[in-house]
Design an enzyme around this catalytic site. Structure first.
Site, mmCIF file in Angstrom:
data_model
loop_
_atom_site.group_PDB
_atom_site.id
_atom_site.type_symbol
_atom_site.label_atom_id
_atom_site.label_comp_id
_atom_site.label_asym_id
_atom_site.label_seq_id
_atom_site.Cartn_x
_atom_site.Cartn_y
_atom_site.Cartn_z
ATOM 1 N N SER A 40 0.854 -1.187 0.000
ATOM 2 C CA SER A 40 0.000 0.000 0.000
ATOM 3 C C SER A 40 0.890 1.237 0.000
ATOM 4 C CB SER A 40 -0.871 -0.004 1.258
ATOM 5 O OG SER A 40 -1.544 1.225 1.402
ATOM 6 N N TYR A 93 -1.548 -0.915 10.862
ATOM 7 C CA TYR A 93 -1.635 -1.179 9.419
ATOM 8 C C TYR A 93 -0.372 -0.706 8.692
ATOM 9 C CZ TYR A 93 -3.602 -1.218 4.683
ATOM 10 O OH TYR A 93 -3.830 -1.457 3.351
ATOM 11 N N LYS A 139 2.397 -2.831 6.589
ATOM 12 C CA LYS A 139 2.611 -2.593 5.152
ATOM 13 C C LYS A 139 4.044 -2.148 4.871
ATOM 14 C CE LYS A 139 -1.379 -3.837 3.593
ATOM 15 N NZ LYS A 139 -1.515 -4.960 2.635
HETATM 16 N N1 LIG Z 1 -8.909 -0.766 -0.159
HETATM 17 C C1 LIG Z 1 -7.890 0.055 0.003
HETATM 18 O O1 LIG Z 1 -8.054 1.263 0.222
HETATM 19 C C2 LIG Z 1 -6.472 -0.481 -0.117
HETATM 20 C C3 LIG Z 1 -5.435 0.421 -0.382
HETATM 21 C C4 LIG Z 1 -4.130 -0.063 -0.471
HETATM 22 C C5 LIG Z 1 -3.882 -1.416 -0.287
HETATM 23 N N2 LIG Z 1 -4.904 -2.279 -0.015
HETATM 24 C C6 LIG Z 1 -4.592 -3.698 0.214
HETATM 25 O O2 LIG Z 1 -5.210 -4.487 -0.784
HETATM 26 C C7 LIG Z 1 -5.488 -5.780 -0.257
HETATM 27 C C8 LIG Z 1 -6.943 -6.145 -0.547
HETATM 28 O O3 LIG Z 1 -7.767 -5.164 0.035
HETATM 29 P P1 LIG Z 1 -9.269 -4.894 -0.451
HETATM 30 O O4 LIG Z 1 -9.462 -3.427 -0.460
HETATM 31 O O5 LIG Z 1 -9.554 -5.677 -1.654
HETATM 32 O O6 LIG Z 1 -10.050 -5.474 0.827
HETATM 33 P P2 LIG Z 1 -11.384 -6.377 0.896
HETATM 34 O O7 LIG Z 1 -11.772 -6.361 2.326
HETATM 35 O O8 LIG Z 1 -12.354 -5.944 -0.131
HETATM 36 O O9 LIG Z 1 -10.856 -7.822 0.502
HETATM 37 C C9 LIG Z 1 -9.963 -8.522 1.336
HETATM 38 C C10 LIG Z 1 -10.239 -10.002 1.219
HETATM 39 O O10 LIG Z 1 -9.323 -10.696 2.105
HETATM 40 C C11 LIG Z 1 -10.020 -11.653 2.838
HETATM 41 N N3 LIG Z 1 -9.388 -11.920 4.129
HETATM 42 C C12 LIG Z 1 -9.322 -11.115 5.209
HETATM 43 N N4 LIG Z 1 -8.748 -11.754 6.237
HETATM 44 C C13 LIG Z 1 -8.431 -13.000 5.801
HETATM 45 C C14 LIG Z 1 -7.824 -14.129 6.401
HETATM 46 N N5 LIG Z 1 -7.456 -14.127 7.681
HETATM 47 N N6 LIG Z 1 -7.650 -15.237 5.644
HETATM 48 C C15 LIG Z 1 -8.055 -15.267 4.359
HETATM 49 N N7 LIG Z 1 -8.638 -14.235 3.741
HETATM 50 C C16 LIG Z 1 -8.820 -13.105 4.452
HETATM 51 C C17 LIG Z 1 -11.423 -11.061 3.031
HETATM 52 O O11 LIG Z 1 -12.380 -12.066 3.318
HETATM 53 C C18 LIG Z 1 -11.661 -10.370 1.696
HETATM 54 O O12 LIG Z 1 -12.283 -11.208 0.763
HETATM 55 C C19 LIG Z 1 -5.166 -5.734 1.231
HETATM 56 O O13 LIG Z 1 -3.898 -6.306 1.461
HETATM 57 C C20 LIG Z 1 -5.127 -4.244 1.512
HETATM 58 O O14 LIG Z 1 -4.276 -3.948 2.597
HETATM 59 C C21 LIG Z 1 -6.200 -1.837 0.062
#
Ligand SMILES: NC(=O)c1ccc[n+]([C@@H]2O[C@H](COP(=O)([O-])OP(=O)(O)OC[C@H]3O[C@@H](n4cnc5c(N)ncnc54)[C@H](O)[C@@H]3O)[C@@H](O)[C@H]2O)c1
Ligand SMILES: *[C@@H]1O[C@H](CO)[C@@H](O)[C@H](O)[C@H]1NC(C)=O
Length: 299
Positions: free
Chosen positions: A172, A185, A189
């Site tokens: 991120s 967080y 990251k």
């Molecule tokens: N959404 C944002 O703003 C953003 C920004 C930068 C980075 N990210 C990163 O992108 C990645 C995905 O995020 P997203 O926005 O798609 O989130 P999201 O919540 O939409 O999807 C995350 C998925 O991971 C699964 N998950 C969570 N804990 C778990 C576990 N213990 N075991 C297995 N699966 C698990 C959830 O069930 C979900 O389906 C993450 O690593 C997040 O840190 C997100």
């Protein structure tokens, strides 16, 4: 070689690299074909992981989708099959090392060697440091970074044997800049970015040039992961946009993928702007999202 000579060689390398980058600006990068790869995506049941699975599915690759949410991962799989790819789903709790290892064994035995590993599953708490419960901090580190170790330990040996593969770290922008109410967080990251960089160096030191690495660093994405995010200088992205950029980065073996790429400018400013100016820039940026904030007040 003496030091003077080595420094001269270094300078020539720097100039050569810049010239090469300049030339490459005008030549479309070659994209590798992935139809024969076995791709594992963690956290594929929603958001960026799901959108990334869709992008891979369009290339007819074999997909292995992991998520803790059975319903979500099945929904992703249905759409991927419709797009023409072969899909296997597993319900895995990525905060449990034993769960990761035992599921990895099943994947290796029944499906084959994973050649592209996408460590995407992630969690966020959105609270100030003193409001965070201990188990939340633990879970953040378990899922956002430690899981990367366990999946790599399971799937890297086969990549090493064949000198072929790709390890993708979903980090991120919060892995490069510290933000308030995201202390656990951001730390996890930053660790993920460090993991990617150190692994990249290690694969090169070991001469495993056939194993590529990529790190994805987006700003806010509207997946519901962080609630009601807004900023003044950056867009809030759609998961589809991020997934397209990620796939493009993977196909061209790009090491660091910022979305949007203008994040680079912020990081550059962060390196040399004086503290006071950085605070002003931060204020201008006006980053907002829903968070639990007690600020140390005891009740
Ligand atoms: N959404 C944002 O703003 C953003 C920004 C930068 C980075 N990210 C990163 O992108 C990645 C995905 O995020 P997203 O926005 O798609 O989130 P999201 O919540 O939409 O999807 C995350 C998925 O991971 C699964 N998950 C969570 N804990 C778990 C576990 N213990 N075991 C297995 N699966 C698990 C959830 O069930 C979900 O389906 C993450 O690593 C997040 O840190 C997100
Ligand atoms: C996942 O594992 C963690 C750590 O053992 C546990 O706290 C959590 O409840 C588990 N989640 C589910 C949905 O089983």
């Amino acid at each position: 070689m003496n030091l003077f000579l080595e420094i001269s060689v270094l300078l020539i390398t720097v100039i050569y690299s810049y010239l090469e980058a300049l030339v490459k600006l005008f030549i479309p990068a070659k994209r590798k074909s992935i139809g024969a790869e076995i791709i594992l995506i963690t956290g594929a049941g929603h958001g960026i992981g799901r959108a990334t699975a869709f992008e891979f599915a369009k290339h007819q690759s074999t997909l292995v989708l992991w998520d803790i949410n059975k319903h979500g991962v099945e929904e992703t799989a249905d759409e991927c099959r419709r797009l023409g790819s072969t899909v296997h789903t597993f319900v895995v709790n990525c905060s449990k090392r034993e769960d990761i290892y035992s599921t990895a064994e099943k994947v290796k035995k029944n499906i084959g060697d994973v050649t592209i590993l996408v460590n995407n599953a992630g969690v966020v708490s959105c609270a100030d440091l003193l409001s965070l419960q201990d188990h939340q901090v633990q879970n953040t580190f378990d899922v956002n970074i430690l899981a990367h170790f366990w999946t790599s330990k399971a799937f890297l040996p086969a990549m090493m044997r064949n000198d072929h593969g790709h390890v993708v770290t979903v980090a991120s922008t919060a892995g490069h800049i510290g933000f308030e109410y995201l202390v656990d967080y951001c730390s996890s990251k930053f660790a993920a970015v460090g993991y990617h960089k150190a692994l990249t160096a290690e694969l090169s030191a070991l001469g495993k040039y056939g194993i590529k690495t990529s790190c994805l660093c987006p700003v806010f994405v509207n997946t519901g992961f962080v609630k009601n995010p807004s900023t003044r200088l950056m867009p809030v992205l759609k998961p589809e946009t991020v997934a397209r950029k990620l796939l493009d980065g993977i196909l061209t073996n790009k090491k660091m993928i910022f979305v949007p790429s203008s994040v680079n400018i912020f990081l550059f400013l962060n390196l040399f702007l004086p503290e006071r100016a950085l605070v002003a820039l931060n204020k201008l940026q006006d980053l907002k999202f829903d968070a639990v904030v007690h600020g140390g007040k005891e009740d």
